[in-house]
Scaffold this motif. Structure first.
Motif, mmCIF file in Angstrom:
data_model
loop_
_atom_site.group_PDB
_atom_site.id
_atom_site.type_symbol
_atom_site.label_atom_id
_atom_site.label_comp_id
_atom_site.label_asym_id
_atom_site.label_seq_id
_atom_site.Cartn_x
_atom_site.Cartn_y
_atom_site.Cartn_z
ATOM 1 N N THR A 67 5.517 -5.650 -3.443
ATOM 2 C CA THR A 67 5.718 -7.213 -3.433
ATOM 3 C C THR A 67 6.211 -7.510 -4.837
ATOM 4 O O THR A 67 7.166 -8.328 -4.785
ATOM 5 C CB THR A 67 4.569 -8.022 -3.153
ATOM 6 O OG1 THR A 67 3.323 -7.586 -4.125
ATOM 7 C CG2 THR A 67 3.996 -7.591 -1.802
ATOM 8 N N SER A 101 -1.176 -16.136 5.605
ATOM 9 C CA SER A 101 -0.787 -15.847 4.284
ATOM 10 C C SER A 101 -0.889 -14.309 3.893
ATOM 11 O O SER A 101 -0.010 -13.843 3.101
ATOM 12 C CB SER A 101 -1.461 -16.539 3.125
ATOM 13 O OG SER A 101 -2.975 -16.073 2.813
ATOM 14 N N TYR A 102 -1.468 -13.613 4.981
ATOM 15 C CA TYR A 102 -1.552 -12.105 4.814
ATOM 16 C C TYR A 102 -0.422 -11.443 4.906
ATOM 17 O O TYR A 102 0.216 -11.800 5.938
ATOM 18 C CB TYR A 102 -2.681 -11.664 5.540
ATOM 19 C CG TYR A 102 -2.872 -10.152 5.691
ATOM 20 C CD1 TYR A 102 -2.865 -9.423 4.504
ATOM 21 C CD2 TYR A 102 -2.816 -9.462 6.985
ATOM 22 C CE1 TYR A 102 -3.042 -8.011 4.692
ATOM 23 C CE2 TYR A 102 -2.783 -7.954 6.976
ATOM 24 C CZ TYR A 102 -3.010 -7.257 5.852
ATOM 25 O OH TYR A 102 -2.958 -5.942 5.868
ATOM 26 N N ASP A 103 0.148 -10.584 3.967
ATOM 27 C CA ASP A 103 1.369 -9.881 4.035
ATOM 28 C C ASP A 103 1.127 -8.554 4.824
ATOM 29 O O ASP A 103 1.192 -7.460 4.180
ATOM 30 C CB ASP A 103 1.965 -9.834 2.566
ATOM 31 C CG ASP A 103 3.476 -9.219 2.902
ATOM 32 O OD1 ASP A 103 4.019 -8.977 4.042
ATOM 33 O OD2 ASP A 103 4.189 -9.110 1.642
ATOM 34 N N ARG A 104 1.123 -8.732 6.264
ATOM 35 C CA ARG A 104 1.040 -7.468 6.900
ATOM 36 C C ARG A 104 1.980 -6.592 6.757
ATOM 37 O O ARG A 104 1.810 -5.208 6.677
ATOM 38 C CB ARG A 104 0.599 -7.816 8.429
ATOM 39 C CG ARG A 104 0.298 -6.581 9.193
ATOM 40 C CD ARG A 104 0.294 -7.428 10.860
ATOM 41 N NE ARG A 104 -0.596 -8.237 11.130
ATOM 42 C CZ ARG A 104 -1.823 -8.146 11.315
ATOM 43 N NH1 ARG A 104 -2.305 -6.939 11.576
ATOM 44 N NH2 ARG A 104 -2.804 -9.044 11.331
ATOM 45 N N GLU A 105 3.222 -6.984 6.563
ATOM 46 C CA GLU A 105 4.512 -5.816 6.634
ATOM 47 C C GLU A 105 4.628 -5.080 5.428
ATOM 48 O O GLU A 105 4.976 -4.055 5.437
ATOM 49 C CB GLU A 105 5.753 -6.808 6.858
ATOM 50 C CG GLU A 105 5.742 -7.486 8.029
ATOM 51 C CD GLU A 105 7.274 -8.360 8.286
ATOM 52 O OE1 GLU A 105 7.964 -8.293 7.169
ATOM 53 O OE2 GLU A 105 7.414 -8.827 9.391
ATOM 54 N N GLN A 106 3.920 -5.642 4.386
ATOM 55 C CA GLN A 106 3.789 -4.706 2.995
ATOM 56 C C GLN A 106 2.533 -3.964 2.865
ATOM 57 O O GLN A 106 2.562 -2.979 2.342
ATOM 58 C CB GLN A 106 3.998 -5.775 2.062
ATOM 59 C CG GLN A 106 5.331 -6.598 1.950
ATOM 60 C CD GLN A 106 6.558 -5.803 1.571
ATOM 61 O OE1 GLN A 106 6.264 -4.657 1.297
ATOM 62 N NE2 GLN A 106 7.866 -6.144 1.859
ATOM 63 N N ASP A 107 1.488 -4.550 3.589
ATOM 64 C CA ASP A 107 0.131 -3.883 3.491
ATOM 65 C C ASP A 107 -0.039 -2.767 4.537
ATOM 66 O O ASP A 107 -0.672 -2.847 5.313
ATOM 67 C CB ASP A 107 -0.985 -4.729 3.389
ATOM 68 C CG ASP A 107 -2.344 -4.368 3.091
ATOM 69 O OD1 ASP A 107 -2.222 -3.278 2.579
ATOM 70 O OD2 ASP A 107 -3.368 -4.819 3.497
ATOM 71 N N SER A 128 -5.525 -18.844 0.519
ATOM 72 C CA SER A 128 -4.635 -17.928 0.416
ATOM 73 C C SER A 128 -5.146 -16.305 0.017
ATOM 74 O O SER A 128 -5.849 -16.257 -0.563
ATOM 75 C CB SER A 128 -3.384 -18.288 -0.513
ATOM 76 O OG SER A 128 -2.398 -17.269 -0.538
ATOM 77 N N ALA A 141 -2.459 -14.145 -0.013
ATOM 78 C CA ALA A 141 -1.323 -13.397 -0.646
ATOM 79 C C ALA A 141 -1.462 -12.501 -1.726
ATOM 80 O O ALA A 141 -1.866 -12.736 -2.758
ATOM 81 C CB ALA A 141 -0.267 -14.648 -0.873
ATOM 82 N N SER A 163 -4.737 -6.714 -0.610
ATOM 83 C CA SER A 163 -4.683 -5.953 0.463
ATOM 84 C C SER A 163 -6.004 -6.007 1.482
ATOM 85 O O SER A 163 -6.989 -5.696 1.015
ATOM 86 C CB SER A 163 -4.563 -4.448 -0.041
ATOM 87 O OG SER A 163 -4.663 -3.431 0.787
#
Length: 215
Positions: free
Chosen positions: A143, A87-93, A28, A30, A33
């Protein structure tokens, strides 16, 4: 080499190992960045070009190879590994990290100790490293869900730079003519960027609560 420099190197190495542990064991990324990891890959690639032209010690060469290899492997895992990538949060990064690169390069061309190819790139790496953590800090604020390994990674990363400042202070008083303003100012800026995180990290540890940064 002194105790502060060694402690700084080991803390930096520990930060990388913590992040690799999370990625390889938990599969993960998560809360991590990718933008910051890409900036660090550029930092090490431009700083350690002298690995092909100069030899200082086996320790120095091994550390350079470790940081080069780990930074690029982390980027590749986050971008291309099937499980880790999900698991990478592209929308927040979404920090526009490439806008940090050109100003740092221009600053290195203007302010440097010696106008040579390797020296300018080394100076550029200092400037870029000073601000490379910004996408990571912004992601954590957005996040507000910071797991233990991610918090420890950022804490160790900031701690390494703090120990390097102690190393510079020690060398200033023990070595004649040890003055490197570019390195010192870049390192100080980098450490100050962690100040807010350090405060909330210490509070969470003191109160035995989950780490959360203010939005």
């Amino acid at each position: 080499m002194n105790i502060f420099r060694l402690a700084g190197d080991m803390t930096h190495l520990a930060s990388v190992l913590v992040l690799l542990l999370k990625i390889h064991t938990i599969k993960s990324c998560a809360g991590v960045s990718l933008k910051t990891q890409e900036l660090y890959a550029i930092v090490f690639a431009t700083r350690y070009l002298d690995i092909f032209t100069s030899f200082y010690s086996i320790y120095n060469t091994l550390m350079k190879l470790v940081f080069l290899g780990s930074s690029f492997s982390i980027v590749l895992y986050m971008k291309y590994h099937k499980t880790v990538h999900r698991s990478y949060d592209r929308e927040q990064d979404t920090f526009r990290h490439w806008f940090l690169v050109l100003p740092c390069l221009l600053l290195a061309l203007l302010i440097h100790e010696k106008f040579t190819f390797l020296e300018v790139l080394w100076t550029f790496s200092l400037y870029l490293e000073a601000v490379a953590i910004l996408p990571q800090l912004v992601l954590l604020q957005r996040t507000r869900n910071i797991d233990n390994l991610t918090g420890q990674y950022v804490f160790l990363l900031g701690g390494y730079r703090g120990l390097y400042i102690l190393n510079w202070i020690y060398r200033y008083f023990t070595e004649p003519h040890f003055v490197h303003w570019i390195t010192w100012i870049s390192g100080l800026v980098q450490t100050l960027l962690y100040a807010d995180f350090f405060f909330y990290y210490s509070q969470s540890w003191k109160n035995n609560k989950k780490l959360q940064l203010p939005a």
